[in-house]
Design a protein around this motif. Structure first.
Motif, PDB file in Angstrom:
ATOM      1  N   GLU A  90       0.413 -14.524  20.541  1.00  0.00           N
ATOM      2  CA  GLU A  90      -0.930 -13.962  20.713  1.00  0.00           C
ATOM      3  C   GLU A  90      -1.104 -13.149  21.993  1.00  0.00           C
ATOM      4  N   ILE A  91      -0.558 -13.625  23.116  1.00  0.00           N
ATOM      5  CA  ILE A  91      -0.798 -12.903  24.376  1.00  0.00           C
ATOM      6  C   ILE A  91       0.476 -12.323  24.978  1.00  0.00           C
ATOM      7  N   MET A  92       1.600 -12.584  24.357  1.00  0.00           N
ATOM      8  CA  MET A  92       2.882 -11.963  24.661  1.00  0.00           C
ATOM      9  C   MET A  92       3.241 -11.939  26.158  1.00  0.00           C
ATOM     10  N   PRO A  93       3.307 -13.103  26.800  1.00  0.00           N
ATOM     11  CA  PRO A  93       3.731 -13.106  28.196  1.00  0.00           C
ATOM     12  C   PRO A  93       5.205 -12.706  28.316  1.00  0.00           C
ATOM     13  N   ALA A  94       5.588 -12.261  29.502  1.00  0.00           N
ATOM     14  CA  ALA A  94       6.991 -11.945  29.773  1.00  0.00           C
ATOM     15  C   ALA A  94       7.825 -13.224  29.815  1.00  0.00           C
ATOM     16  N   LYS A  95       7.192 -14.317  30.228  1.00  0.00           N
ATOM     17  CA  LYS A  95       7.852 -15.618  30.364  1.00  0.00           C
ATOM     18  C   LYS A  95       6.783 -16.690  30.214  1.00  0.00           C
TER      19      LYS A  95
ATOM     20  N   ILE B 127       2.167 -22.168  30.900  1.00  0.00           N
ATOM     21  CA  ILE B 127       1.649 -21.104  31.763  1.00  0.00           C
ATOM     22  C   ILE B 127       2.277 -19.760  31.407  1.00  0.00           C
ATOM     23  N   PRO B 128       1.469 -18.817  30.932  1.00  0.00           N
ATOM     24  CA  PRO B 128       1.997 -17.473  30.673  1.00  0.00           C
ATOM     25  C   PRO B 128       2.222 -16.745  31.997  1.00  0.00           C
ATOM     26  N   ARG B 129       3.318 -15.998  32.040  1.00  0.00           N
ATOM     27  CA  ARG B 129       3.654 -15.266  33.270  1.00  0.00           C
ATOM     28  C   ARG B 129       3.948 -13.805  32.942  1.00  0.00           C
ATOM     29  N   TRP B 130       3.590 -12.950  33.909  1.00  0.00           N
ATOM     30  CA  TRP B 130       3.829 -11.520  33.786  1.00  0.00           C
ATOM     31  C   TRP B 130       4.320 -10.989  35.122  1.00  0.00           C
ATOM     32  N   PRO B 131       5.177  -9.977  35.104  1.00  0.00           N
ATOM     33  CA  PRO B 131       5.665  -9.401  36.360  1.00  0.00           C
ATOM     34  C   PRO B 131       4.557  -8.912  37.286  1.00  0.00           C
ATOM     35  N   LEU B 132       3.395  -8.599  36.748  1.00  0.00           N
ATOM     36  CA  LEU B 132       2.287  -8.145  37.594  1.00  0.00           C
ATOM     37  C   LEU B 132       1.546  -9.281  38.293  1.00  0.00           C
ATOM     38  N   ASP B 133       1.749 -10.553  37.871  1.00  0.00           N
ATOM     39  CA  ASP B 133       0.960 -11.616  38.510  1.00  0.00           C
ATOM     40  C   ASP B 133       1.400 -11.800  39.965  1.00  0.00           C
ATOM     41  N   SER B 134       0.520 -12.311  40.768  1.00  0.00           N
ATOM     42  CA  SER B 134       0.685 -12.313  42.226  1.00  0.00           C
ATOM     43  C   SER B 134       1.795 -13.218  42.742  1.00  0.00           C
ATOM     44  N   ARG B 135       2.363 -14.049  41.897  1.00  0.00           N
ATOM     45  CA  ARG B 135       3.396 -14.967  42.362  1.00  0.00           C
ATOM     46  C   ARG B 135       4.737 -14.762  41.656  1.00  0.00           C
ATOM     47  N   TYR B 136       4.734 -13.922  40.642  1.00  0.00           N
ATOM     48  CA  TYR B 136       5.941 -13.686  39.848  1.00  0.00           C
ATOM     49  C   TYR B 136       7.055 -13.141  40.732  1.00  0.00           C
ATOM     50  N   PRO B 137       8.267 -13.629  40.633  1.00  0.00           N
ATOM     51  CA  PRO B 137       8.810 -14.580  39.675  1.00  0.00           C
ATOM     52  C   PRO B 137       8.769 -16.026  40.170  1.00  0.00           C
ATOM     53  N   ASP B 138       8.089 -16.279  41.277  1.00  0.00           N
ATOM     54  CA  ASP B 138       8.009 -17.636  41.819  1.00  0.00           C
ATOM     55  C   ASP B 138       7.038 -18.487  41.009  1.00  0.00           C
TER      56      ASP B 138
ATOM     57  N   GLU C  57      -2.596  -0.338  44.871  1.00  0.00           N
ATOM     58  CA  GLU C  57      -2.255   0.107  43.512  1.00  0.00           C
ATOM     59  C   GLU C  57      -1.763  -1.064  42.667  1.00  0.00           C
ATOM     60  N   GLN C  58      -0.943  -1.919  43.257  1.00  0.00           N
ATOM     61  CA  GLN C  58      -0.457  -3.097  42.531  1.00  0.00           C
ATOM     62  C   GLN C  58      -1.611  -4.031  42.183  1.00  0.00           C
ATOM     63  N   GLN C  59      -2.538  -4.204  43.119  1.00  0.00           N
ATOM     64  CA  GLN C  59      -3.695  -5.063  42.864  1.00  0.00           C
ATOM     65  C   GLN C  59      -4.551  -4.491  41.747  1.00  0.00           C
TER      66      GLN C  59
ATOM     67  N   VAL D 189      -6.594  -4.728  36.146  1.00  0.00           N
ATOM     68  CA  VAL D 189      -6.774  -4.131  34.821  1.00  0.00           C
ATOM     69  C   VAL D 189      -6.053  -4.973  33.768  1.00  0.00           C
ATOM     70  N   PHE D 190      -4.809  -5.345  34.056  1.00  0.00           N
ATOM     71  CA  PHE D 190      -4.023  -6.142  33.115  1.00  0.00           C
ATOM     72  C   PHE D 190      -4.658  -7.512  32.882  1.00  0.00           C
ATOM     73  N   ARG D 191      -5.085  -8.163  33.963  1.00  0.00           N
ATOM     74  CA  ARG D 191      -5.713  -9.482  33.846  1.00  0.00           C
ATOM     75  C   ARG D 191      -6.965  -9.402  32.979  1.00  0.00           C
ATOM     76  N   GLU D 192      -7.757  -8.386  33.147  1.00  0.00           N
ATOM     77  CA  GLU D 192      -8.964  -8.208  32.323  1.00  0.00           C
ATOM     78  C   GLU D 192      -8.583  -8.047  30.852  1.00  0.00           C
ATOM     79  N   GLN D 193      -7.532  -7.283  30.578  1.00  0.00           N
ATOM     80  CA  GLN D 193      -7.056  -7.136  29.206  1.00  0.00           C
ATOM     81  C   GLN D 193      -6.639  -8.498  28.634  1.00  0.00           C
ATOM     82  N   GLN D 194      -5.961  -9.289  29.450  1.00  0.00           N
ATOM     83  CA  GLN D 194      -5.530 -10.607  28.995  1.00  0.00           C
ATOM     84  C   GLN D 194      -6.727 -11.518  28.746  1.00  0.00           C
TER      85      GLN D 194
END
Length: 151
Positions: A74-79, A97-108, A120-122, A127-132
């Protein structure tokens, strides 16, 4: 056994419960930076997986794997990170926990300190978080349907 001092006993009928049966419940963890973060919580006090009967261990893990599967579809996380912690509460519970390369702690781990971000990263993450977050209603409906089909 339930306890008035146990936060996981107190929230058994909270608004964030997506599905429940007599053994466990599945909740939206409500983590603002991790849309889709879901917990599977054993209803009764049991601190460790080996405190549960073998069939109950199988049951909770079947639910965890189902949550992961629906989440991936449904939400297609990267991991997907799956963790069983519970150092402060005597309830077996699993974090899915869904994870995406854009999240603030990825890959930790999500419990690590957030990484520094450029403006720009923020913005990209916001934008991505709102879509999710906009996908959550469909994710929850698909999850409830899959869980209901277990009987």
């Amino acid at each position: 056994m339930h306890s008035a001092n146990c936060p996981l006993c107190q929230d058994q009928d909270a608004h964030n419960v997506l599905w429940r049966n007599d053994k466990l419940r599945v909740i939206d963890a409500g983590e603002p930076d991790f849309p889709g973060f879901t917990r599977v919580i054993w209803n009764e006090h049991a601190a460790e997986m080996t405190d549960l009967a073998p069939q109950d261990r199988s049951h909770i893990m079947d639910i965890v794997w189902l949550v992961e599967s629906v989440m991936r579809h449904e939400i297609m996380p990267a991991k997907v990170n799956i963790a069983q912690l519970g150092n402060y509460v005597p309830h077996v519970h699993w974090h899915v926990i869904p994870r995406w390369p854009l999240d603030s702690r990825y890959p930790d781990a999500i419990w690590a300190a957030p990484h520094e971000r450029s403006p720009e990263q923020q913005l990209a993450w916001d934008v991505f978080r709102e879509q999710q977050w906009n996908l959550q209603t469909d994710y929850h409906a698909a999850l409830r349907s899959a869980l209901d089909s277990l009987g």
